[in-house]
Design a protein around this motif. Structure first.
Motif, PDB file in Angstrom:
ATOM      1  N   PHE A  37      -5.660 -32.625  -3.731  1.00 16.68           N
ATOM      2  CA  PHE A  37      -5.738 -33.542  -2.585  1.00 16.68           C
ATOM      3  C   PHE A  37      -6.301 -32.802  -1.374  1.00 16.68           C
ATOM      4  O   PHE A  37      -6.371 -31.574  -1.343  1.00 16.68           O
ATOM      5  N   TYR A  38      -6.722 -33.593  -0.392  1.00 18.83           N
ATOM      6  CA  TYR A  38      -7.074 -33.093   0.932  1.00 18.83           C
ATOM      7  C   TYR A  38      -5.973 -33.513   1.894  1.00 18.83           C
ATOM      8  O   TYR A  38      -5.376 -34.583   1.733  1.00 18.83           O
ATOM      9  N   ALA A  39      -5.713 -32.674   2.895  1.00 20.75           N
ATOM     10  CA  ALA A  39      -4.690 -32.988   3.895  1.00 20.75           C
ATOM     11  C   ALA A  39      -5.173 -32.557   5.269  1.00 20.75           C
ATOM     12  O   ALA A  39      -6.083 -31.736   5.384  1.00 20.75           O
ATOM     13  N   PHE A  40      -4.561 -33.125   6.294  1.00 19.18           N
ATOM     14  CA  PHE A  40      -4.881 -32.797   7.688  1.00 19.18           C
ATOM     15  C   PHE A  40      -6.373 -33.025   7.967  1.00 19.18           C
ATOM     16  O   PHE A  40      -7.088 -32.136   8.417  1.00 19.18           O
ATOM     17  N   GLU A  41      -6.816 -34.255   7.642  1.00 19.52           N
ATOM     18  CA  GLU A  41      -8.212 -34.665   7.855  1.00 19.52           C
ATOM     19  C   GLU A  41      -9.178 -33.714   7.147  1.00 19.52           C
ATOM     20  O   GLU A  41     -10.171 -33.260   7.715  1.00 19.52           O
ATOM     21  N   SER A  42      -8.871 -33.431   5.892  1.00 18.51           N
ATOM     22  CA  SER A  42      -9.710 -32.603   5.007  1.00 18.51           C
ATOM     23  C   SER A  42      -9.707 -31.124   5.357  1.00 18.51           C
ATOM     24  O   SER A  42     -10.442 -30.349   4.761  1.00 18.51           O
ATOM     25  N   ALA A  43      -8.873 -30.707   6.318  1.00 17.79           N
ATOM     26  CA  ALA A  43      -8.831 -29.288   6.669  1.00 17.79           C
ATOM     27  C   ALA A  43      -8.289 -28.454   5.510  1.00 17.79           C
ATOM     28  O   ALA A  43      -8.812 -27.372   5.203  1.00 17.79           O
ATOM     29  N   PHE A  73      -6.798 -18.769  -7.410  1.00 18.72           N
ATOM     30  CA  PHE A  73      -7.069 -19.506  -6.176  1.00 18.72           C
ATOM     31  C   PHE A  73      -6.787 -20.996  -6.391  1.00 18.72           C
ATOM     32  O   PHE A  73      -7.288 -21.594  -7.334  1.00 18.72           O
ATOM     33  N   PHE A  74      -5.995 -21.565  -5.488  1.00 18.61           N
ATOM     34  CA  PHE A  74      -5.562 -22.953  -5.690  1.00 18.61           C
ATOM     35  C   PHE A  74      -5.836 -23.857  -4.493  1.00 18.61           C
ATOM     36  O   PHE A  74      -5.736 -25.079  -4.610  1.00 18.61           O
ATOM     37  N   ALA A  75      -6.173 -23.296  -3.341  1.00 24.32           N
ATOM     38  CA  ALA A  75      -6.395 -24.124  -2.143  1.00 24.32           C
ATOM     39  C   ALA A  75      -7.255 -23.342  -1.164  1.00 24.32           C
ATOM     40  O   ALA A  75      -7.431 -22.123  -1.287  1.00 24.32           O
ATOM     41  N   GLU A  76      -7.801 -24.052  -0.178  1.00 20.32           N
ATOM     42  CA  GLU A  76      -8.643 -23.413   0.834  1.00 20.32           C
ATOM     43  C   GLU A  76      -8.500 -24.154   2.152  1.00 20.32           C
ATOM     44  O   GLU A  76      -8.180 -25.352   2.188  1.00 20.32           O
ATOM     45  N   ASP A  77      -8.725 -23.409   3.247  1.00 17.52           N
ATOM     46  CA  ASP A  77      -8.704 -24.052   4.565  1.00 17.52           C
ATOM     47  C   ASP A  77     -10.088 -24.599   4.888  1.00 17.52           C
ATOM     48  O   ASP A  77     -11.001 -24.550   4.057  1.00 17.52           O
ATOM     49  N   VAL A  78     -10.263 -25.130   6.077  1.00 17.63           N
ATOM     50  CA  VAL A  78     -11.526 -25.794   6.404  1.00 17.63           C
ATOM     51  C   VAL A  78     -12.700 -24.822   6.435  1.00 17.63           C
ATOM     52  O   VAL A  78     -13.854 -25.224   6.258  1.00 17.63           O
ATOM     53  N   PHE A  79     -12.427 -23.516   6.637  1.00 18.30           N
ATOM     54  CA  PHE A  79     -13.490 -22.518   6.679  1.00 18.30           C
ATOM     55  C   PHE A  79     -13.738 -21.855   5.322  1.00 18.30           C
ATOM     56  O   PHE A  79     -14.556 -20.944   5.218  1.00 18.30           O
ATOM     57  N   GLY A  80     -13.005 -22.287   4.286  1.00 17.04           N
ATOM     58  CA  GLY A  80     -13.196 -21.701   2.971  1.00 17.04           C
ATOM     59  C   GLY A  80     -12.414 -20.434   2.730  1.00 17.04           C
ATOM     60  O   GLY A  80     -12.647 -19.751   1.728  1.00 17.04           O
ATOM     61  N   LYS A 106     -17.667 -34.217   3.231  1.00 16.72           N
ATOM     62  CA  LYS A 106     -17.743 -34.710   1.862  1.00 16.72           C
ATOM     63  C   LYS A 106     -16.957 -33.795   0.925  1.00 16.72           C
ATOM     64  O   LYS A 106     -16.679 -32.645   1.235  1.00 16.72           O
ATOM     65  N   ALA A 107     -16.616 -34.328  -0.236  1.00 20.28           N
ATOM     66  CA  ALA A 107     -15.864 -33.554  -1.220  1.00 20.28           C
ATOM     67  C   ALA A 107     -16.614 -32.276  -1.564  1.00 20.28           C
ATOM     68  O   ALA A 107     -17.834 -32.282  -1.756  1.00 20.28           O
ATOM     69  N   GLY A 108     -15.881 -31.176  -1.621  1.00 15.51           N
ATOM     70  CA  GLY A 108     -16.467 -29.893  -1.989  1.00 15.51           C
ATOM     71  C   GLY A 108     -17.128 -29.142  -0.858  1.00 15.51           C
ATOM     72  O   GLY A 108     -17.614 -28.028  -1.056  1.00 15.51           O
ATOM     73  N   MET A 109     -17.135 -29.725   0.338  1.00 11.68           N
ATOM     74  CA  MET A 109     -17.788 -29.093   1.480  1.00 11.68           C
ATOM     75  C   MET A 109     -16.751 -28.449   2.398  1.00 11.68           C
ATOM     76  O   MET A 109     -15.658 -28.977   2.578  1.00 11.68           O
ATOM     77  N   ARG A 110     -17.134 -27.313   2.976  1.00 13.19           N
ATOM     78  CA  ARG A 110     -16.317 -26.621   3.970  1.00 13.19           C
ATOM     79  C   ARG A 110     -17.194 -26.294   5.169  1.00 13.19           C
ATOM     80  O   ARG A 110     -18.427 -26.379   5.101  1.00 13.19           O
ATOM     81  N   LEU A 169     -21.048 -24.224  13.917  1.00 13.69           N
ATOM     82  CA  LEU A 169     -20.495 -24.593  12.616  1.00 13.69           C
ATOM     83  C   LEU A 169     -21.363 -25.630  11.914  1.00 13.69           C
ATOM     84  O   LEU A 169     -21.918 -26.520  12.546  1.00 13.69           O
ATOM     85  N   TYR A 170     -21.477 -25.495  10.605  1.00 14.48           N
ATOM     86  CA  TYR A 170     -22.142 -26.518   9.807  1.00 14.48           C
ATOM     87  C   TYR A 170     -21.425 -26.630   8.463  1.00 14.48           C
ATOM     88  O   TYR A 170     -20.673 -25.735   8.066  1.00 14.48           O
ATOM     89  N   ALA A 171     -21.629 -27.735   7.786  1.00 12.73           N
ATOM     90  CA  ALA A 171     -20.980 -27.984   6.497  1.00 12.73           C
ATOM     91  C   ALA A 171     -21.876 -27.503   5.365  1.00 12.73           C
ATOM     92  O   ALA A 171     -23.086 -27.712   5.373  1.00 12.73           O
ATOM     93  N   ALA A 172     -21.262 -26.859   4.375  1.00 14.32           N
ATOM     94  CA  ALA A 172     -21.997 -26.392   3.201  1.00 14.32           C
ATOM     95  C   ALA A 172     -21.082 -26.456   1.985  1.00 14.32           C
ATOM     96  O   ALA A 172     -19.854 -26.503   2.113  1.00 14.32           O
ATOM     97  N   GLU A 173     -21.685 -26.468   0.811  1.00 15.67           N
ATOM     98  CA  GLU A 173     -20.908 -26.495  -0.425  1.00 15.67           C
ATOM     99  C   GLU A 173     -20.111 -25.203  -0.546  1.00 15.67           C
ATOM    100  O   GLU A 173     -20.615 -24.118  -0.290  1.00 15.67           O
ATOM    101  N   ALA A 174     -18.849 -25.317  -0.914  1.00 21.84           N
ATOM    102  CA  ALA A 174     -17.914 -24.203  -0.812  1.00 21.84           C
ATOM    103  C   ALA A 174     -18.338 -22.982  -1.616  1.00 21.84           C
ATOM    104  O   ALA A 174     -18.192 -21.842  -1.151  1.00 21.84           O
ATOM    105  N   SER A 175     -18.843 -23.157  -2.821  1.00 19.97           N
ATOM    106  CA  SER A 175     -19.211 -21.991  -3.631  1.00 19.97           C
ATOM    107  C   SER A 175     -20.412 -21.254  -3.040  1.00 19.97           C
ATOM    108  O   SER A 175     -20.501 -20.020  -3.142  1.00 19.97           O
ATOM    109  N   LYS A 176     -21.318 -21.986  -2.393  1.00 18.82           N
ATOM    110  CA  LYS A 176     -22.457 -21.331  -1.742  1.00 18.82           C
ATOM    111  C   LYS A 176     -21.985 -20.503  -0.547  1.00 18.82           C
ATOM    112  O   LYS A 176     -22.529 -19.417  -0.280  1.00 18.82           O
ATOM    113  N   ILE A 177     -20.979 -21.007   0.162  1.00 19.89           N
ATOM    114  CA  ILE A 177     -20.395 -20.240   1.257  1.00 19.89           C
ATOM    115  C   ILE A 177     -19.811 -18.939   0.721  1.00 19.89           C
ATOM    116  O   ILE A 177     -20.006 -17.859   1.297  1.00 19.89           O
TER     117      ILE A 177
END
Length: 211
Positions: free
Chosen positions: A44-50, A90-97, A155-159, A177-185
Motif C-alpha cells: 500500500f501507499y500511505a501519507f499521500e504516497s510518501a 527491502f520492504f518499503a521506501e520513503d518518498v525519496f526512495g 504514479k505507481a512506482g515513482m519516487r 525535485l522531480y519524479a522518476a521510476e524508483a529502480s532508475k533512481i
C-alpha cells in the motif's frame, strides 16, 4: 488496543494486490514479520504516497510498480551497491526512495545517496510506531504533499529525487525535485555513491549529465 501495524495499515490506501502474500521471497522465505504486515494489507501507499510498502506476489502475477520479490532481485539494482549486506530484505521506501529493510538485527533504513545504513527499530511493530509518531521525517510527507499539489499525483512506482543530490548541497525545494521510476533512481545513486565514497568532506564535486 490496535497494534501499530494495524494503525499503519488503516491509514494506508488500497491494497496493491488483492492476493494473499506469497510464502516464498527473494531466494528465501519472506521474513515472518513482513508476512504479518502484508497479510493485513498486501502492499500500500500511505501519507499521500510518501510511504510505499511493497506487495508480495506469487510468480507470474502483475501489479502496478514492483513486488517485494522483484524489488529484491539482485540484478534490478542492489548488486550495483557492492557493499550492501545480502541479508537485507527491502520492504518499503520513503518518498525519496530511501529503503527500509528487515535484517537479523531488526529494521533499518538504507540511504542510497551515500550508501549509509541507519538502525530504526528492533521489530516491524516498533518500526510502525516510529513511522506513525513522525511520518513527516520517516516518510517525507510534507514534501510529498507540496510536490503533488503543484505537479499532480505520484504514479505507481515513482519516487522523488533531486536534480542536485542532497549530499552535495541540493535543497529540498520543489524546484530541485522531480519524479522518476524508483529502480532508475537507485541505479543512479549506486554510481553516484561509489564515486563520492572516498572524497573528503568539503570536496568539490562536478556533476556531468551524459545522454
Amino acid at each position: 488496543m490496535p497494534s501499530a501495524l494495524s494503525k499503519l495499515v488503516q491509514v494506508g490506501g488500497s491494497a496493491l494486490s488483492p492476493s494473499l502474500p506469497s510464502v516464498e521471497g527473494w531466494g528465501k522465505s519472506i521474513p515472518s514479520q513482513l508476512l504479518s504486515l502484508l497479510s493485513l494489507k498486501n502492499g500500500f501507499y500511505a501519507f499521500e504516497s510518501a510511504l510505499h510498502v511493497f506487495p508480495s506476489l506469487p510468480s507470474g502475477m502483475q501489479v502496478d510498480g514492483r513486488s517485494a520479490e522483484e524489488w529484491n532481485t539482485p540484478s534490478l539494482w542492489r548488486e550495483r551497491f557492492s557493499e550492501l549486506d545480502p541479508g537485507y530484505f527491502f520492504f518499503a521506501e520513503d518518498v525519496f526512495g530511501d529503503q527500509f529493510f528487515i535484517s537479523e538485527d531488526g529494521i533499518g533504513v538504507f540511504r542510497a545517496e551515500t550508501g549509509e545504513v541507519e538502525e530504526v527499530a528492533s521489530s516491524l511493530e516498533s518500526w510502525a510506531e516510529v513511522v506513525l509518531a513522525d511520518f513527516d521525517l520517516w516518510a517525507g510527507y510534507p514534501i510529498a504533499h507540496e510536490w503533488q499539489k503543484v505537479n499532480g499525483e505520484l504514479k505507481a512506482g515513482m519516487r522523488l529525487t533531486p536534480k542536485i543530490p542532497f549530499v552535495v548541497g541540493g535543497g529540498y525545494e520543489l524546484c530541485n525535485l522531480y519524479a522518476a521510476e524508483a529502480s532508475k533512481i537507485m541505479l543512479f545513486r549506486a554510481d553516484f555513491s561509489a564515486q563520492i565514497r572516498d572524497l573528503p568532506d568539503g570536496a568539490t564535486v562536478k556533476i556531468s549529465v551524459i545522454e
